[in-house]
Write a protein that holds these residues in place. Structure first.
Motif, PDB file in Angstrom:
ATOM      1  N   UNK A 114      28.660  44.983  42.391  1.00  0.00           N
ATOM      2  CA  UNK A 114      27.249  45.129  42.747  1.00  0.00           C
ATOM      3  C   UNK A 114      26.910  44.306  43.996  1.00  0.00           C
ATOM      4  N   UNK A 115      27.851  44.288  44.942  1.00  0.00           N
ATOM      5  CA  UNK A 115      27.714  43.584  46.223  1.00  0.00           C
ATOM      6  C   UNK A 115      27.652  42.063  46.078  1.00  0.00           C
ATOM      7  N   UNK A 116      27.969  41.530  44.889  1.00  0.00           N
ATOM      8  CA  UNK A 116      27.980  40.089  44.650  1.00  0.00           C
ATOM      9  C   UNK A 116      29.413  39.631  44.411  1.00  0.00           C
ATOM     10  N   UNK A 117      29.815  38.558  45.085  1.00  0.00           N
ATOM     11  CA  UNK A 117      31.165  38.047  44.913  1.00  0.00           C
ATOM     12  C   UNK A 117      31.338  37.438  43.531  1.00  0.00           C
ATOM     13  N   UNK A 118      32.407  37.819  42.852  1.00  0.00           N
ATOM     14  CA  UNK A 118      32.670  37.359  41.493  1.00  0.00           C
ATOM     15  C   UNK A 118      33.809  36.344  41.429  1.00  0.00           C
ATOM     16  N   UNK A 119      34.867  36.558  42.212  1.00  0.00           N
ATOM     17  CA  UNK A 119      35.943  35.572  42.237  1.00  0.00           C
ATOM     18  C   UNK A 119      36.667  35.619  43.571  1.00  0.00           C
ATOM     19  N   UNK A 120      37.389  34.549  43.848  1.00  0.00           N
ATOM     20  CA  UNK A 120      38.192  34.479  45.058  1.00  0.00           C
ATOM     21  C   UNK A 120      39.521  33.816  44.762  1.00  0.00           C
ATOM     22  N   UNK A 121      40.584  34.341  45.372  1.00  0.00           N
ATOM     23  CA  UNK A 121      41.915  33.777  45.248  1.00  0.00           C
ATOM     24  C   UNK A 121      42.488  33.601  46.647  1.00  0.00           C
ATOM     25  N   UNK A 122      42.890  32.384  46.980  1.00  0.00           N
ATOM     26  CA  UNK A 122      43.519  32.089  48.266  1.00  0.00           C
ATOM     27  C   UNK A 122      44.845  31.406  47.985  1.00  0.00           C
ATOM     28  N   UNK A 123      45.925  32.064  48.375  1.00  0.00           N
ATOM     29  CA  UNK A 123      47.245  31.476  48.181  1.00  0.00           C
ATOM     30  C   UNK A 123      47.774  31.023  49.533  1.00  0.00           C
ATOM     31  N   UNK A 124      47.789  29.706  49.750  1.00  0.00           N
ATOM     32  CA  UNK A 124      48.378  29.130  50.967  1.00  0.00           C
ATOM     33  C   UNK A 124      49.880  29.105  50.738  1.00  0.00           C
ATOM     34  N   UNK A 125      50.538  30.198  51.172  1.00  0.00           N
ATOM     35  CA  UNK A 125      51.876  30.471  50.652  1.00  0.00           C
ATOM     36  C   UNK A 125      52.964  29.579  51.223  1.00  0.00           C
ATOM     37  N   UNK A 126      52.784  29.031  52.419  1.00  0.00           N
ATOM     38  CA  UNK A 126      53.802  28.134  52.951  1.00  0.00           C
ATOM     39  C   UNK A 126      53.682  26.740  52.342  1.00  0.00           C
ATOM     40  N   UNK A 127      52.462  26.371  51.937  1.00  0.00           N
ATOM     41  CA  UNK A 127      52.258  25.110  51.204  1.00  0.00           C
ATOM     42  C   UNK A 127      52.507  25.287  49.710  1.00  0.00           C
ATOM     43  N   UNK A 128      52.522  26.537  49.253  1.00  0.00           N
ATOM     44  CA  UNK A 128      52.617  26.879  47.829  1.00  0.00           C
ATOM     45  C   UNK A 128      51.454  26.264  47.052  1.00  0.00           C
ATOM     46  N   UNK A 129      50.235  26.501  47.561  1.00  0.00           N
ATOM     47  CA  UNK A 129      49.020  26.051  46.890  1.00  0.00           C
ATOM     48  C   UNK A 129      48.166  27.263  46.531  1.00  0.00           C
ATOM     49  N   UNK A 130      47.775  27.353  45.267  1.00  0.00           N
ATOM     50  CA  UNK A 130      46.969  28.459  44.793  1.00  0.00           C
ATOM     51  C   UNK A 130      45.537  27.981  44.527  1.00  0.00           C
ATOM     52  N   UNK A 131      44.608  28.449  45.358  1.00  0.00           N
ATOM     53  CA  UNK A 131      43.190  28.125  45.199  1.00  0.00           C
ATOM     54  C   UNK A 131      42.487  29.289  44.493  1.00  0.00           C
ATOM     55  N   UNK A 132      41.640  28.978  43.534  1.00  0.00           N
ATOM     56  CA  UNK A 132      40.902  30.004  42.814  1.00  0.00           C
ATOM     57  C   UNK A 132      39.459  29.559  42.592  1.00  0.00           C
ATOM     58  N   UNK A 133      38.576  30.529  42.544  1.00  0.00           N
ATOM     59  CA  UNK A 133      37.180  30.256  42.218  1.00  0.00           C
ATOM     60  C   UNK A 133      36.609  31.436  41.463  1.00  0.00           C
ATOM     61  N   UNK A 134      35.898  31.168  40.395  1.00  0.00           N
ATOM     62  CA  UNK A 134      35.278  32.225  39.588  1.00  0.00           C
ATOM     63  C   UNK A 134      33.808  31.900  39.436  1.00  0.00           C
TER      64      UNK A 134
END
Length: 280
Positions: A114-134
Motif C-alpha cells: 500500500x505504498x508504505x515500506x514494511x521491511x528492509x534488508x541490506x547485506x553488505x556482502x564483502x563485510x558479511x554484515x546483514x542489516x534488517x529492519x521491520x
C-alpha cells in the motif's frame, strides 16, 4: 497477531545471502564491464545475474507480488509503486565500488505494501554484515539491535554524502558547495562508502550522524529507510518536507536537530522523480 510479512522478510534475507555469494565469487574472476548510457555509468553482468536471481526466487514463492529493480527499470520497465506488495531491489548497490574492488558493496531489498515500506534488508556482502529492519519491530545487524547516535551538536558529527561522476556538472558543483558549507560549521568530517544502502546503515548503527544525497533512486534507499527509522532515526526531503521514496533526494539523520541543521546548508535542487520518466 502474526506478522503477515515475516515469511517475505525471511525470504529476503535468504536470497540476499545467495546474491552476496555471487558477488563475492565474481570478484574472484575478471569483472566484465558493459556500458549503460555512458562510459562512467557502469553495469556488470553480475548486476543482471543477481537481480534475475532475486526476482525469479521471489516470483517462485510470491507469484502475485510486484517488483521495481534497478536493472529492470534500466531495461525499460516502468518505475511505479502501487498498492500491491512490491519488492524494491538494488542487486549490486555500489557497482563502481565492485568494479574497482573498493570493499563496500551491498544487496539492497526493500518491501512495500500500500505504498508504505514494511521491511528492509541490506547485506553488505564483502563485510558479511546483514542489516534488517521491520516496521514497528526494530533494526538489527547480525541479530544485534541497532540504535542511532544520540549526538545533537552538529560540530561533533560525521556526515556522509557522495559525489558521483554520473551527475551533471551543475549538480556536482552544488553538492560540493554544500559539503564545503557543512565542513565550515565545522563538523568532524564528511565521509562516504560509495553505496547509499551502506551509508544509511552506518547512520542506523550510530557510526555517523547523517547521510544526505541528491540524485539517488528508490532502489538505493528503500531498504535503508526502514532500517534508519527503526533504529530511531529520521528521514526528510532536502527541503525539510516529508521523505518521499520517489523524489531522488533525501536526508537521513540520527535526529531532527541534526537533519534540520544540514538542510539549512543545502541549496535546493529542482525535484526529479523515479516515477516520472526523464525528459529526453
Amino acid at each position: 497477531m502474526a506478522d503477515p510479512w515475516q515469511e517475505a522478510m525471511d525470504h529476503a534475507v535468504e536470497v540476499a545471502r545467495k546474491a552476496g555469494k555471487i558477488i563475492r565469487d565474481a570478484l574472484q574472476n575478471e569483472v566484465k564491464i558493459m556500458c549503460k548510457s555512458s562510459s562512467v555509468d557502469l553495469v556488470t553482468k553480475t548486476d543482471q545475474r543477481v537481480e534475475k536471481l532475486i526476482i525469479e526466487s521471489v516470483k517462485g514463492r510470491f507469484p502475485k507480488h510486484s517488483f521495481i529493480g534497478e536493472e529492470s527499470v534500466a531495461a525499460g520497465q516502468p518505475c511505479i509503486l502501487t498498492d500491491n506488495p512490491t519488492w524494491i531491489v538494488d542487486p549490486v548497490d555500489g557497482t563502481t565500488n565492485f568494479v574497482h574492488g573498493f570493499p563496500f558493496v551491498a544487496v539492497s531489498i526493500g518491501f512495500a505494501v500500500n505504498k508504505e515500506l514494511e521491511f528492509g534488508v541490506v547485506y553488505s556482502c564483502l563485510e558479511d554484515k546483514m542489516y534488517t529492519g521491520r516496521k514497528g519491530k526494530g533494526a538489527f545487524c547480525d541479530g544485534e539491535k541497532l540504535s542511532v547516535s544520540d549526538q545533537t551538536d552538529i560540530r561533533k558529527t560525521i556526515i556522509i554524502s557522495e559525489l558521483g561522476s554520473h551527475r551533471d556538472p551543475e549538480t556536482v558543483s552544488k553538492v560540493f558547495s554544500t559539503m564545503q558549507k557543512i565542513l565550515c560549521i565545522p563538523v568532524h568530517g564528511i565521509r562516504g562508502s560509495g553505496t547509499a544502502a551502506t551509508n544509511m546503515c552506518l547512520v542506523a548503527s550510530g557510526a555517523v550522524e547523517a547521510f544526505f544525497e541528491i540524485g539517488i533512486h528508490c532502489w538505493d534507499v528503500a531498504a535503508g529507510a526502514v532500517i534508519v527509522q527503526e533504529a530511531g532515526g529520521v528521514l526528510l526531503d532536502v527541503d525539510g518536507g516529508p521523505f518521499d521514496l520517489m523524489s531522488r533526494r533525501m536526508v537521513s539523520a540520527n535526529n531532527k536537530t541534526i537533519a534540520d541543521r544540514i538542510i539549512k546548508e543545502i541549496e535546493i535542487f529542482p525535484a526529479e522523480r523515479d516515477d516520472v520518466p526523464a525528459k529526453k
